[in-house]
Design a protein around this motif. Structure first.
Motif, mmCIF file in Angstrom:
data_model
loop_
_atom_site.group_PDB
_atom_site.id
_atom_site.type_symbol
_atom_site.label_atom_id
_atom_site.label_comp_id
_atom_site.label_asym_id
_atom_site.label_seq_id
_atom_site.Cartn_x
_atom_site.Cartn_y
_atom_site.Cartn_z
ATOM 1 N N VAL A 1 -1.083 -8.666 -17.520
ATOM 2 C CA VAL A 1 -0.605 -7.586 -16.666
ATOM 3 C C VAL A 1 -1.712 -6.550 -16.560
ATOM 4 O O VAL A 1 -2.178 -6.012 -17.568
ATOM 5 C CB VAL A 1 0.669 -6.946 -17.243
ATOM 6 C CG1 VAL A 1 1.169 -5.837 -16.313
ATOM 7 C CG2 VAL A 1 1.745 -7.997 -17.450
ATOM 8 N N LYS B 1 7.022 -0.941 -13.562
ATOM 9 C CA LYS B 1 7.378 -1.719 -12.379
ATOM 10 C C LYS B 1 6.226 -1.724 -11.369
ATOM 11 O O LYS B 1 5.502 -0.736 -11.242
ATOM 12 C CB LYS B 1 8.633 -1.136 -11.733
ATOM 13 C CG LYS B 1 9.144 -1.902 -10.536
ATOM 14 C CD LYS B 1 10.396 -1.255 -9.961
ATOM 15 C CE LYS B 1 10.879 -1.997 -8.728
ATOM 16 N NZ LYS B 1 12.096 -1.380 -8.145
ATOM 17 N N THR C 1 0.557 -5.425 -11.398
ATOM 18 C CA THR C 1 0.145 -6.746 -10.929
ATOM 19 C C THR C 1 -0.044 -7.711 -12.094
ATOM 20 O O THR C 1 -0.623 -7.359 -13.124
ATOM 21 C CB THR C 1 -1.167 -6.644 -10.138
ATOM 22 O OG1 THR C 1 -0.991 -5.747 -9.047
ATOM 23 C CG2 THR C 1 -1.581 -8.005 -9.598
ATOM 24 N N VAL C 2 0.432 -8.938 -11.892
ATOM 25 C CA VAL C 2 0.267 -10.007 -12.880
ATOM 26 C C VAL C 2 -0.690 -11.039 -12.307
ATOM 27 O O VAL C 2 -0.505 -11.504 -11.176
ATOM 28 C CB VAL C 2 1.620 -10.661 -13.225
ATOM 29 C CG1 VAL C 2 1.421 -11.783 -14.251
ATOM 30 C CG2 VAL C 2 2.600 -9.626 -13.750
ATOM 31 N N LYS D 1 4.165 -9.369 -8.962
ATOM 32 C CA LYS D 1 4.316 -7.994 -9.446
ATOM 33 C C LYS D 1 5.540 -7.889 -10.345
ATOM 34 O O LYS D 1 6.547 -8.554 -10.130
ATOM 35 C CB LYS D 1 4.435 -7.014 -8.280
ATOM 36 C CG LYS D 1 3.143 -6.858 -7.487
ATOM 37 C CD LYS D 1 3.276 -5.790 -6.431
ATOM 38 C CE LYS D 1 1.970 -5.620 -5.649
ATOM 39 N NZ LYS D 1 0.875 -5.117 -6.521
ATOM 40 N N VAL D 2 5.432 -7.011 -11.341
ATOM 41 C CA VAL D 2 6.515 -6.811 -12.304
ATOM 42 C C VAL D 2 7.697 -6.130 -11.622
ATOM 43 O O VAL D 2 7.533 -5.144 -10.894
ATOM 44 C CB VAL D 2 6.019 -5.971 -13.495
ATOM 45 C CG1 VAL D 2 7.179 -5.668 -14.445
ATOM 46 C CG2 VAL D 2 4.901 -6.699 -14.229
ATOM 47 N N TYR E 1 10.037 -9.718 -15.852
ATOM 48 C CA TYR E 1 10.451 -10.503 -14.686
ATOM 49 C C TYR E 1 9.498 -10.179 -13.537
ATOM 50 O O TYR E 1 9.307 -9.011 -13.184
ATOM 51 C CB TYR E 1 11.885 -10.174 -14.304
ATOM 52 C CG TYR E 1 12.893 -10.768 -15.265
ATOM 53 C CD1 TYR E 1 13.409 -12.044 -15.068
ATOM 54 C CD2 TYR E 1 13.308 -10.050 -16.390
ATOM 55 C CE1 TYR E 1 14.321 -12.600 -15.951
ATOM 56 C CE2 TYR E 1 14.218 -10.600 -17.280
ATOM 57 C CZ TYR E 1 14.726 -11.874 -17.057
ATOM 58 O OH TYR E 1 15.624 -12.421 -17.940
ATOM 59 N N VAL E 2 8.903 -11.229 -12.976
ATOM 60 C CA VAL E 2 7.819 -11.081 -12.009
ATOM 61 C C VAL E 2 8.229 -11.684 -10.676
ATOM 62 O O VAL E 2 8.661 -12.842 -10.614
ATOM 63 C CB VAL E 2 6.525 -11.758 -12.517
ATOM 64 C CG1 VAL E 2 5.406 -11.595 -11.500
ATOM 65 C CG2 VAL E 2 6.124 -11.189 -13.875
#
Length: 289
Positions: A187, A220, A223-224, A241-242, A257-258
């Protein structure tokens, strides 16, 4: 005697001609009122014309209506055909527009991929019963495609190559419910936190990034991306994205959760990426990609 009858006939003919000429002159004369024979003849003629013209007009109108109806039917048929063609044309235009945007996005993405080699491919098969699990692309071993290569769209990672044949390959999506389907990710933020993509929440349509440290401060919309630490996938591939972060059942780690950046439901054009630099011992790393 015969001469007498001949002269008599001639006299009758001349008298008849004189009377006819007189009648013609009389009829051509301007008068305010017609004689009763003329009135009778005109009325009779008008009545006969009325009796004859009405059925004639009716029959003629009937056939004209039939012809107009036939012409209307043919025109309607032709218009429906053109409407069908127009609908097909509009659908093709929409598909071409969508495909054009996707291909442009892929070309733009291809220019930005510097640390790995991209290979463009097209989705040619997808089983409805495994829609969120697998898909088939039109590139295989002959194009240098191998198992465990990352597969992306212009918007992000969608999965990896599960198996490769000579001319086609099977891609396992991130949403596949396979316990061995794990991807090392991180993340991005003021501080970087690492975890692994393990599983997919079908109800919420979100990926699950697990094994995040329990004290990690993740917000929130962060970016992942892929971490590259698994030794197979290159680092920096966008995943999503989260949306939410929750502690696990034991409170030792967290799960994020993405929301995937790519649309996992609607996929047509993809790129298979080959990492140019492979870390030693990568063949032994099976659990994390």
């Amino acid at each position: 005697m015969p001469q007498f009858f001949l002269n008599k006939r001639l006299i009758i003919l001349l008298v008849s001609i004189i009377i006819l000429v007189a009648l013609i002159g009389f009829s051509l004369k301007s008068r305010d009122q017609l004689t009763w024979p003329e009135q009778f003849i005109k009325d009779t003629t008008g009545w006969v014309q009325t009796v004859v013209s009405r059925p004639a007009h009716y029959v003629a109108g009937f056939f004209e209506n039939l012809e107009d109806l036939q012409n209307t039917y043919q025109e309607n048929k032709e218009l429906k055909k053109r409407l069908d063609e127009l609908a097909v044309l509009e659908a093709n235009v929409q598909e071409l527009k969508k495909e054009n945007v996707e291909l442009r996005d892929i070309l733009d993405k291809k220019d930005s991929l510097r640390d790995f080699e991209p290979k463009q491919a097209t989705v040619i098969g997808r089983d409805p019963s495994q829609w969120h699990e697998l898909l088939i692309i039109n590139k295989g071993k002959s194009a240098g495609i191998k198992a465990d290569m990352a597969v992306i769209t212009s918007n992000g990672l969608i999965g990896k190559v599960k198996s490769s044949q000579q001319f086609t390959s099977t891609v396992q999506l991130l949403s596949a419910m396979d316990p061995t389907n794990r991807i090392s990710a991180k993340v991005n933020g003021d501080q970087t936190y690492y975890g692994t993509i393990e599983g997919y929440d079908e109800e919420r349509k979100l990926l699950m990034l697990k094994k995040i440290p329990y004290d990690a401060k993740i917000e929130k919309d962060q970016t992942v991306i892929t971490s590259g630490l698994g030794g197979v996938f290159p680092g920096g591939l966008p995943i999503g994205k989260v949306v939410e972060v929750v502690p696990d059942e034991f409170g030792l780690t967290q799960t994020a959760y993405v929301k995937p950046g790519a649309n996992l439901y609607d996929i047509e054009h993809v790129m298979v990426v080959k990492r140019q630099m492979i870390e030693p011992g990568v063949e032994d790393k099976e659990e994390e990609q």
